[in-house]
Every structure is written in structure tokens, then in C-alpha cells.
Design an enzyme around this catalytic site. Structure first.
Site, PDB file in Angstrom:
ATOM      1  N   ASP A  76       0.845  -1.189   0.000  1.00 12.55           N
ATOM      2  CA  ASP A  76       0.000   0.000   0.000  1.00 12.55           C
ATOM      3  C   ASP A  76       0.873   1.228   0.000  1.00 12.55           C
ATOM      4  O   ASP A  76       1.945   1.212   0.572  1.00 12.55           O
ATOM      5  CB  ASP A  76      -0.804   0.038   1.307  1.00 12.55           C
ATOM      6  CG  ASP A  76      -2.149  -0.613   1.155  1.00 12.55           C
ATOM      7  OD1 ASP A  76      -2.497  -0.949   0.024  1.00 12.55           O
ATOM      8  OD2 ASP A  76      -2.836  -0.774   2.175  1.00 12.55           O
ATOM      9  N   ASP A  79      -5.229  -2.891   4.512  1.00 14.96           N
ATOM     10  CA  ASP A  79      -5.746  -2.330   5.760  1.00 14.96           C
ATOM     11  C   ASP A  79      -7.269  -2.353   5.828  1.00 14.96           C
ATOM     12  O   ASP A  79      -7.840  -2.406   6.901  1.00 14.96           O
ATOM     13  CB  ASP A  79      -5.224  -0.906   5.979  1.00 14.96           C
ATOM     14  CG  ASP A  79      -5.460  -0.009   4.790  1.00 14.96           C
ATOM     15  OD1 ASP A  79      -6.124  -0.452   3.826  1.00 14.96           O
ATOM     16  OD2 ASP A  79      -5.001   1.141   4.804  1.00 14.96           O
ATOM     17  N   ASP A  83      -9.888  -5.887   1.985  1.00 21.46           N
ATOM     18  CA  ASP A  83      -8.581  -6.396   1.595  1.00 21.46           C
ATOM     19  C   ASP A  83      -8.367  -7.824   2.094  1.00 21.46           C
ATOM     20  O   ASP A  83      -7.435  -8.499   1.673  1.00 21.46           O
ATOM     21  CB  ASP A  83      -7.472  -5.505   2.149  1.00 21.46           C
ATOM     22  CG  ASP A  83      -7.421  -4.166   1.455  1.00 21.46           C
ATOM     23  OD1 ASP A  83      -7.930  -4.077   0.322  1.00 21.46           O
ATOM     24  OD2 ASP A  83      -6.896  -3.205   2.039  1.00 21.46           O
TER      25      ASP A  83
HETATM   26  P1  ADP Z   1      -4.966   4.158  -0.538  1.00 22.25           P
HETATM   27  O1  ADP Z   1      -5.159   2.813  -1.126  1.00 22.25           O
HETATM   28  O2  ADP Z   1      -3.724   4.822  -1.072  1.00 22.25           O
HETATM   29  O3  ADP Z   1      -5.064   4.187   0.931  1.00 22.25           O
HETATM   30  P2  ADP Z   1      -7.683   5.127  -0.596  1.00 22.25           P
HETATM   31  O4  ADP Z   1      -8.449   3.990  -1.166  1.00 22.25           O
HETATM   32  O5  ADP Z   1      -7.718   5.327   0.876  1.00 22.25           O
HETATM   33  O6  ADP Z   1      -6.172   5.051  -1.111  1.00 22.25           O
HETATM   34  O7  ADP Z   1      -8.164   6.476  -1.238  1.00 22.25           O
HETATM   35  C1  ADP Z   1      -8.363   6.597  -2.617  1.00 22.25           C
HETATM   36  C2  ADP Z   1      -8.952   7.929  -2.959  1.00 22.25           C
HETATM   37  O8  ADP Z   1     -10.180   8.103  -2.283  1.00 22.25           O
HETATM   38  C3  ADP Z   1      -8.113   9.122  -2.546  1.00 22.25           C
HETATM   39  O9  ADP Z   1      -7.296   9.553  -3.609  1.00 22.25           O
HETATM   40  C4  ADP Z   1      -9.127  10.194  -2.227  1.00 22.25           C
HETATM   41  O10 ADP Z   1      -9.447  10.948  -3.364  1.00 22.25           O
HETATM   42  C5  ADP Z   1     -10.336   9.422  -1.811  1.00 22.25           C
HETATM   43  N1  ADP Z   1     -10.478   9.380  -0.361  1.00 22.25           N
HETATM   44  C6  ADP Z   1      -9.600   8.877   0.537  1.00 22.25           C
HETATM   45  N2  ADP Z   1     -10.060   8.953   1.785  1.00 22.25           N
HETATM   46  C7  ADP Z   1     -11.284   9.540   1.685  1.00 22.25           C
HETATM   47  C8  ADP Z   1     -12.308   9.894   2.627  1.00 22.25           C
HETATM   48  N3  ADP Z   1     -12.171   9.671   3.926  1.00 22.25           N
HETATM   49  N4  ADP Z   1     -13.430  10.467   2.159  1.00 22.25           N
HETATM   50  C9  ADP Z   1     -13.581  10.673   0.859  1.00 22.25           C
HETATM   51  N5  ADP Z   1     -12.696  10.373  -0.066  1.00 22.25           N
HETATM   52  C10 ADP Z   1     -11.552   9.813   0.320  1.00 22.25           C
HETATM   53 MG    MG Z   2      -6.481   4.264   2.531  1.00 21.19          MG
END
Ligand code: ADP
Ligand code: MG
Length: 936
Positions: free
Chosen positions: A370, A664, A668
Site C-alpha cells: 500500500d 488495511d 482487503d
Molecule cells: P490508498 O489505497 O492509497 O489508501 P484510498 O483507497 O484510501 O487510497 O483512497 C483513494 C482515494 O479516495 C483518494 O485519492 C481520495 O481521493 C479518496 N479518499 C480517501 N479517503 C477519503 C475519505 N475519507 N473520504 C472521501 N474520499 C476519500
Molecule cells: Mg487508505
């Protein structure tokens, strides 16, 4: 997002404060006097039939406050911790006696008895003392192994979110008592049996109980006619099950052994832990060796008998040989080594849940990690902001606090700009589940960053201006979060949606944008402009979040976007370089947009120019063959969903990789299960993930994966080292007696001496080889091939060489001593000491297969030094201490004898050093141009 997201159920519960000390007192009295009538806990059948308010009244708790700490403490004293006492154990003396059940030991005892009958009391005592020593050592080893295995189960203590004295708190689940109010969230493990009184879309995975893979929908209504079955109790959350969806609150009705899980747990205790492949191969190695040993021993006894040697003596020697040659200590040493390795890893912040994982760690050749939180720090700060009317602002300061400023750029209408910025922050703060308390964050870092930014703009507690009606939570699939609210103070009670998420998810739902206080129609041109802005921010490695609000979820008003900085962790770049050099590929997997992903990848030294960058959508569109062609060559995967993670793992496995995959989120779990090593995040990971994983990174740090691999590899090498040691000793001892018998000379070692050698072989020196510290360059070695057996040809060669040296040396000494009249105590003492010293030197050379003792350092393995010193002292006692002299039938040797033996026996070590040197030189020649420095 689920269709039935609307059915929020709250049950009315009467106010009843326990906060004042008086009421605590009454509770105390009541419970003390009425323990029989009002039990401290309620079983789930009963609880499910009761109304929630009835349950809370029975358990004397006010559900909006929870218990007081004092009351909880008091209850815990009465009812105990929320944990299971491990099965009633046999007392140590019983376990000690069990050691005597070993048939070989019984045979030895029998020979002692026969000795008594034949009035050879000296022999009888000697054999008995030797048996006691052997049994004691074996007992201590086994006891230690059990204890260290027990420690393992304590490594991942489950925690819980609980309401006490009106504030939510997180602590260990073992602290829970009946009456506690527990908050459940998606991804949590249910910490005790709960009677739910609030549920929002709550679905719980009860497969560990019912085997049912579909999560069970939960609600709070009492059940009229409860039956015993688990699945009918829809208002109960059972301990040990996992929240798959939604959230809820419940009152703890039963804990520990009283819970439903308690009975399952008792059953599980009866099952033995499955053996690791290594343990299995050790078992079969042991079995094979036993067969050979018995064959040879049979032969020895037969020949000895034909030669007319004394039957009883031959018998005792035969049985002692069997005790010595059969490496019954091998599986135990393997287990202890693995378990100690796991404890060592825990100290380095990686918790390995099952022993086999340790073995696989050294084989991993791809790591999919990740980005957020593992490669980066997950300390998020909003640093830029672009409003929909194109005002650009920079946000300074770091941490979850209001220290910092929002600085506007090139601004013609500062009053409009300030307003637009406020709009952006308002959405960010309302569509938010985090809380900042005294600079500490409760909740997701992304959301904390938005709250902190709003605070820097002077906006505190914005969410209090609205009443939240509903939430569509953020998920890695949707990449968007929506809350539906009504204003608290306005007269206009129209519902408003606040939306935040990835730009490409939010923008399609927008039809308008906010411009200097007015609302305008969103054109394609304008949309493209916003996309370009997002790309620009992403290219700096910032995470982009778009914000919008509106009264209709399909016709939102776009208000702007923020860029959130989350810098890479320290040492990630170095770790990745090391991994790449050792032949482990590193792939970064993220839900973020391509620009952010690529920017961060470049910062940490992943090559994005010569390898592919794939999106989740691409992965979705690929066929299996296309996946297998593309995935192994890609280094960055962006906008990835949990489903994509699974297909990445599968594709890598199809193409022959051993995959480590981090995760996480709730979803997953499947990918983690499938991966050869599933790695869950300890700090930010969900319980669901931790449950599915093989390993947990306590600090979420990428670097920790490396230390785990390092430990995994070196544990394997260590095991190989002591296998070599034990095999060579065992073969040498067997062959020595066999040869002596075949040549027709007296036995060079007596039964007690053979047993002593067995202790050294199975005991401390062997064990200490297992804790050899990690070699500096172990991480730079190539991942091991999973199919490569533990016993390689070169290992066998080493074993045979050592055995031959030991046998020839010992026989030579024996022959030399024998030349005088008949066999004397001095003769066997010389041979015996010679053999033991050989063994010590051999142990020294077994510390590494390829490296000189000098390059790994003479004093680096403290345990080894202690073990060898103790063995030598033991040997000196056996030779010089009169009572032991009579047990082992030895005689004092001169200083010159000792010096002579020490020098002679060092040959086994010298020869091995020479062999290692030759091998190193050959390898360097083979690799040609590389400088020798690269091998240091
Ligand atoms: P990663 O796999 O890197 O942790 P996430 O799946 O957490 O990525 O996030 C992917 C996308 O979702 C981010 O680029 C952001 O635009 C959006 N995002 C992340 N966290 C939030 C949240 N709490 N609320 C709304 N959108 C979110
Ligand atoms: Mg995340």
C-alpha cells in the site's frame, strides 16, 4: 452503499445515571446481596428476548454514559477479565514423569534394573544418573518450547471501542465487563457478546461460528421466541465475529468463558496447532534417521554378540546409541527456534501469527505494498486548496491542530475568496467522521487533515451546525463519502448532501459550480479545467480530494478541491533499493490518482519510466492472459480496489511469484488470505484485515517488512545450521561404535558417555545455533526457492566431511591409547573428551554455512558462547569431579592431554574454514568482474 441504508434504529432507553458515587454504592450492594437473583451477566438467549432497555436496566448502565471506570473496575473484580483461561495444565512434575514414557528411556531403565539383578550396582547407578540428566534436559527443552508457543498467542491482544463516563475510549478487550457500552464499526472484531441497541446498516460475518459466509444483517428489536440457534439472534453481536458493514452500539451481556465464543474456544483448544512444513520435514527426517539408526544398532549388537561381548553391556550401549543417534530433540529445537524468532520479530514490530509464515518469509520475491500509511507516513496535511472559482490558497503548519495559516494567492476579491474557501472547508468538515482532541486525531488522517485546515481558517466544530441524517461511508471501491444533513438552526429544513472524494467520482455528480457567491452551470470546459488542476496538484505527490454539496445527490454544486500532503517515510527509499538488489520486486498499490501515485513512486526510487503503470480499470478490463503479461512488469497500480488487489495477487502467483501483499481495509481480507504472506497494518488496519493476515506490521512501516524478511531468512539458515550440527554428531557417534565393533576392538565410549554426548548434541549448543543473530547481508541474498529442500547436497557434504574427521580423529586417539594393556578408564576418557571437543569445534563451524567464523564475529552469538562454555565446564566436571567420574567411569587427564586434544579436535573447524574459503574464492571467480567488496 447499501439500499436499505435508511433503517437507522434507535431504541428509547430511560435515563438512569450511575455517575454519582451513591448510585455506584447501591449497585455494589445490590450485586453483593443479590448475586444469585441478579447474575452479573446475561446469556445471549435471554438477552435476545429482552428489550434493550430491559438489558440496560438489568446490567445497571445508562447507555449514553456507559459505566464509570470505578464501577467497571469493581465488576471486573467480581467477574474477572474478558478472556479465556488456558486449559487446565498438568503440573510440571507430571510432565516430567511423562518424559519417562519414551520407550528408549524405558529400555535404558530396564537395563539398569537388570544391572541391579546382576549385582552390578555401579553400573545401575551410572545408568540411572545418566537417564535422569537426559530426561531433565529434554523436559526443560520441551517446557521452554511450550512456554514460547504460549507467548505467541498473547501477541495480538484484541482491542475495543467502549463508552465509559460519557467518552468513547479505546482499550484492550480483556478489560470489558458486562454492562459496558461498546461501539462497533465496519472492520471491527466484536470484543464480547453484545445486545445491540443501535444499528446502522449493521452486517456481521459470523462464519467462524455458523460457517455461513454471507454476513448476517443485524437489528435491535427483541426476539419473541428465541431458540438456541446463533442465526436467529439478530440483535446479538457475538464475540469474535467481524463487522463487515455499517456500525452499531451494544451492551456487553457476557464476557470471557460466559460468552458464546467461550464454548467454541474450548473446542479449539483441544485441536493441536498444525505443523509447519519445516516441522513436518524434520519429523520425517527424524523418522528416517531412526530407521537407519535402529538398523545399524541392531547390526552392532548382533556383531558384538557374535564376538562374545557381554550381552548386557552391548544392550545398554545399543539403547544409549539409539537415544543419542535419534535426533528426538530436532523437532523441539525447530519449534523453539521458530517461536523465539517470532518473539524477536515482535520486538522489531512485526507480529507473525503462525509459525509457517516465518519459513515463507525468506521465499517472498514480490512485495505489493500500500502507498498510504506504509510507504508514506499517513500524517496528512492539507497544503493547497483550489476553489471552484479558481482562488488558490496555500495552507501552512503541520499536525492535527490550528497552528498555521490559510494564505490566499493573486486575489482580486479577497472577500469572495475567503467565502469560497470557507465553503470548501465546510464540506470537508461536515462530511467527516474524525475528531481532533488536544492535537490528537481520532479517525482517518485524511479527514483529520480537513478538520485541521478548517480550524486554521477559524472554523471550529462546523459539523455541529447540522444534524446528520444519514451517511454513505467512504469505501475503497466508491472512493467517495456522502452525508445527508439538515441545518440545526436555520428555518429552512431542506436536506443537504455534503460530498467528498476522488475528483473523477465527484465531478460526474456535479451539474453546477459555485462562483463568487453564485451558482453557475458546469460546462465540460470548466470540468476539464478542474481536471487539469487536480493533475497539477497530484504531480507534486499530493492526494487530491474534491468537495461538493447540494440538495440533490445527482445535481451537486462543485465547491473546490484540496491537495493533501503525505510524505514518504524515512528509509523507505533505502529499503526498496536493498530489496530490489536482492531480487525482490516491489510494487506500489494505491487508491490515489495516477499523478500522486507516480510522483510518490519516483520519490521512493521505484522505476516508473521503464515499467508499466496500471490502473484498476485496466486490470478490470484485462483477460487472465493479459493480466499475466502485464502485472509482473508493472511497478505502480493506481485507483485500485480491493478486488484488483486480489487479481494482482492471483496473477503474480500464476506467473510463479511468492507474493507478500499489504492491506488495511475491510475488503482487503480476501487478497491477504490469498497472498503467500498477507500483511495487515497494525495501527490503521481493521480487525478484519488482521484476522485474515499472516503477519501484522505494528507500526505500519514498510521498513518493518524488510526486518521481517531478514529474520525469516536467518531463522531458516539457523535451523539449517543446527540440523547440520546434529546430523554430523549423530552420524559420527553411530559410525564410531559401528566401526569399532566391526574392526573388533572394544567400545570406545560407554553407555553413559554416549548419553552425555546426546545432551550436548540436542541441548544448549544446538539450541544456541538457532539464535544466531541476523547476518548483516542476509537481506541481500536472493529469496530462497520454495522447492529447495532444507537438506541440500552441500549440506550433506559438510555433514559427511565433519563426521569423517571426527570419526578418524577419535578412532586414532582410541587406538593410540589402547596400545597399552587392555581397555582402561583412561582410554575411554580420552576418546570421550576427544569426541566432545570435536563436537564443540564442529558447532563453531556450523554457525555459518559459507562464512568464516571471523567474519561473522567470534563473540556475536552470546548464547553460543555460554552454551559452549557450559558444555566444556560440564565435560571438565565429568572428567575431574570424583562423583561424576564414577558415574561416567572416567579418570583425570593431564593438562598436556587436554592441550593435545584441543589442538587435535580443532582440525574439524580448520578443515571447514578452508573449505568455506575455497568455496568463496570459487564463487568470486565464477561471478567474474564483480569486485570482492560486493561480497563483504
Ligand atoms: P490508498 O489505497 O492509497 O489508501 P484510498 O483507497 O484510501 O487510497 O483512497 C483513494 C482515494 O479516495 C483518494 O485519492 C481520495 O481521493 C479518496 N479518499 C480517501 N479517503 C477519503 C475519505 N475519507 N473520504 C472521501 N474520499 C476519500
Ligand atoms: Mg487508505
Amino acid at each position: 452503499m447499501k439500499g436499505n441504508g435508511n433503517n437507522v434504529k434507535y431504541e428509547k432507553i430511560p435515563q438512569q445515571s450511575l455517575k454519582d458515587p451513591d448510585s455506584v454504592k447501591t449497585t455494589k450492594n445490590l450485586l453483593n446481596s443479590g448475586d444469585q437473583e441478579i447474575p452479573m451477566w446475561i446469556n445471549t438467549v435471554e438477552a435476545s428476548a429482552m428489550g434493550a432497555e430491559e438489558v440496560s436496566a438489568r446490567l445497571r448502565v445508562e447507555v449514553r454514559q456507559g459505566l464509570s471506570w470505578q464501577e467497571a473496575n469493581y465488576r471486573r473484580q467480581l467477574i474477572g477479565y474478558n478472556e479465556f483461561s488456558v486449559k487446565d495444565e498438568d503440573p510440571p512434575w507430571k510432565k516430567y514423569l511423562e518424559q519417562f514414557k519414551n520407550p528408549l528411556i524405558l529400555l535404558l531403565l530396564a537395563s539398569a534394573v537388570v544391572s541391579i539383578c546382576m549385582r552390578q550396582f555401579d553400573d545401575a547407578i551410572s545408568i540411572t544418573v545418566a537417564i535422569v540428566i537426559v530426561v531433565t534436559v529434554a523436559f526443560v527443552q520441551e517446557y521452554r518450547s511450550e512456554k514460547s508457543l504460549e507467548e505467541l498467542t498473547k501477541l495480538v491482544p484484541p482491542s475495543c471501542h467502549c463508552l465509559r463516563e460519557g467518552t468513547p475510549d479505546t482499550f484492550l478487550a480483556r478489560e470489558l465487563v458486562p454492562g459496558d457500552v461498546v461501539l462497533l464499526n465496519i472492520g471491527d472484531r466484536v470484543p464480547a457478546d453484545l445486545r445491540l441497541f443501535e444499528s446502522v446498516d449493521l452486517a456481521i460475518d459470523e462464519s467462524s461460528f455458523t460457517g455461513e459466509t454471507e454476513p448476517a444483517q443485524k437489528n435491535t428489536a427483541p426476539i419473541l421466541r428465541p431458540n438456541g440457534s446463533q442465526s436467529s439472534k439478530i440483535n446479538i453481536a457475538f464475540m469474535g465475529t467481524l463487522v463487515r458493514c455499517g456500525s452499531g452500539k451494544g451492551i456487553v451481556v457476557s464476557t470471557g468463558v460466559n460468552s458464546e465464543f467461550g464454548s467454541v474456544f474450548k473446542m479449539m483448544l483441544e485441536e493441536e496447532a498444525p505443523k509447519t512444513p519445516l516441522q513436518k520435514s524434520m519429523d520425517s527426517l527424524g523418522a528416517q534417521l531412526s530407521i537407519y539408526s535402529f538398523g545399524i544398532i541392531g547390526l552392532i549388537m548382533l556383531v558384538g554378540w557374535l564376538q562374545g561381548k557381554q550381552t548386557l553391556e552391548m544392550f545398554t550401549i545399543g539403547v544409549s546409541l539409539a537415544v543419542a543417534a535419534i535426533p528426538e530433540g530436532l523437532p523441539i529445537v525447530v519449534t523453539v527456534t521458530l517461536a523465539l524468532g517470532v518473539m524477536r520479530m515482535a520486538k522489531r514490530n512485526s507480529i507473525v501469527k503462525k509459525l509457517p509464515t516465518v519459513e515463507t518469509l525468506g521465499c517472498v520475491n514480490v512485495i505489493c505494498s500500500d502507498k498510504t500509511g506504509t510507504i508514506t507516513r499517513n500524517e496528512m496535511t492539507v497544503t493547497v486548496l483550489v476553489t471552484s472559482d479558481n482562488y488558490l490558497a496555500e495552507v501552512t503548519g503541520a499536525g492535527y491542530n490550528d497552528h498555521g495559516q490559510v494564505i490566499l494567492h493573486k486575489c482580486e476579491h479577497p472577500e469572495y475568496a475567503r467565502d469560497s474557501v470557507s465553503k470548501v472547508f465546510e464540506v470537508g468538515a461536515v462530511c467527516n467522521n474524525a475528531m481532533i482532541n488536544n492535537e490528537t486525531l481520532l479517525g482517518q488522517p485524511t479527514e483529520g487533515a480537513l478538520l485541521a485546515a478548517a480550524m486554521k481558517h477559524g472554523m471550529y466544530n462546523v459539523q455541529d451546525r447540522y444534524i446528520r441524517l444519514q451517511e454513505y461511508p467512504f469505501s475503497s471501491e466508491q472512493k467517495m463519502m456522502v452525508v445527508k444533513c439538515v441545518p440545526k438552526y436555520d428555518n429552512d429544513k431542506r436536506e443537504i448532501f455534503f460530498v467528498k472524494g476522488a475528483l473523477e467520482k465527484v465531478l460526474p455528480k456535479c451539474t453546477q459550480f459555485s462562483y463568487n457567491g453564485t451558482v453557475q452551470k458546469l460546462t465540460t470546459k470548466k470540468e476539464q479545467e478542474y481536471m487539469v488542476e487536480a493533475h497539477e496538484i497530484g504531480r507534486k505527490g499530493l492526494r487530491v480530494i474534491a468537495l461538493a454539496k447540494g440538495t440533490n445527490l445527482q445535481e451537486l454544486v462543485y465547491v473546490g478541491l484540496v491537495g493533501i500532503c503525505d510524505p514518504p517515510r524515512q528509509y523507505v527509499r533505502e529499503s526498496i533499493t536493498t530489496l530490489l538488489h536482492s531480487g525482490v520486486q516491489v510494487k506500489m498499490v494505491t487508491g490515489d490518482a495516477v499523478d500522486t501515485a507516480v510522483a510518490i513512486a519516483q520519490m521512493i526510487g521505484l522505476d516508473t519510466l521503464h515499467s508499466q503503470v496500471l490502473s484498476g480499470e485496466q486490470l478490470d478490463s484485462f483477460t487472465e492472459a493479459e493480466l499475466d503479461a502485464a502485472v509482473p512488469h508493472a511497478t505502480v497500480f493506481y485507483r485500485v480496489t480491493p478486488k484488483n488487489k486480489l487479481s494482482i495477487v492471483k496473477s503474480l502467483q500464476r506467473t510463479g511469484h511468492i507474493v507478500g501483499m499489504t492491506g488495511d481495509g475491510v475488503n482487503d481480507g480476501v487478497a491477504l488470505k490469498k497472498a503467500d504472506i498477507g500483511i495487515a497494518m497494525g495501527r490503521n488496519g481493521t480487525d478484519v484485515c488482521k484476522e485474515a493476515a499472516d503477519m501484522i506490521l505494528v507500526d505500519d512501516d514498510f521498513h518493518t517488512i524488510i526486518s521481517a524478511i531478514e529474520e525469516g531468512k536467518s531463522i531458516f539458515y539457523n535451523i539449517r545450521n543446527f540440523v547440520r550440527f546434529q546430523l554430523s554428531t549423530s552420524i559420527a557417534a553411530l559410525s564410531l561404535i559401528a566401526l569399532a565393533t566391526l574392526i573388533g576392538i572394544p567400545n570406545p565410549l560407554n553407555a553413559m558417555q554416549i548419553l552425555w554426548i546426546n545432551i550436548i548434541m540436542d541441548g544448549p549448543p544446538a539450541q544456541s545455533l538457532g539464535v544466531e543473530p541476523v547476518e548483516k547481508d542476509v537481506i541481500r541474498q536472493k529469496p530462497r526457492n520454495t522447492k529447495e529442500p532444507m537438506i541440500t547436497k552441500s549440506l550433506i557434504a559438510n555433514v559427511l566431511i565433519s563426521a569423517v574427521v571426527i570419526i578418524s580423529g577419535t578412532l586414532w586417539v582410541f587406538k593410540k591409547e589402547l596400545s597399552s594393556e587392555g581397555i582402561t578408564a583412561r582410554d575411554t576418557t580420552m576418546t570421550f573428551t576427544c569426541f566432545v571437543f570435536f563436537d564443540m569445534w564442529n558447532a563453531l563451524s556450523c554457525r555459518s554455512q559459507t562464512k568464516s567464523v571471523f567474519s561473522i564475529g567470534l563473540f556475536t552469538n552470546k548464547m553460543f558462547l555460554v552454551a559452549v562454555t557450559l558444555s566444556v565446564i560440564g565435560q571438565l566436571l565429568v572428567v575431574y569431579f570424583p562423583p561424576l567420574q564414577s558415574v561416567f567411569q572416567t579418570e583425570a587427564l593431564t593438562v598436556w592431554d587436554m592441550i593435545f586434544l584441543t589442538l587435535l579436535t580443532s582440525s574439524v573447524w580448520v578443515i571447514s574454514e578452508i573449505k568455506k574459503l575455497c568455496e568463496r574464492l570459487l564463487e568470486q571467480r565464477g561471478k567474474g568482474k564483480r569486485t570482492p567488496l560486493e561480497y563483504v
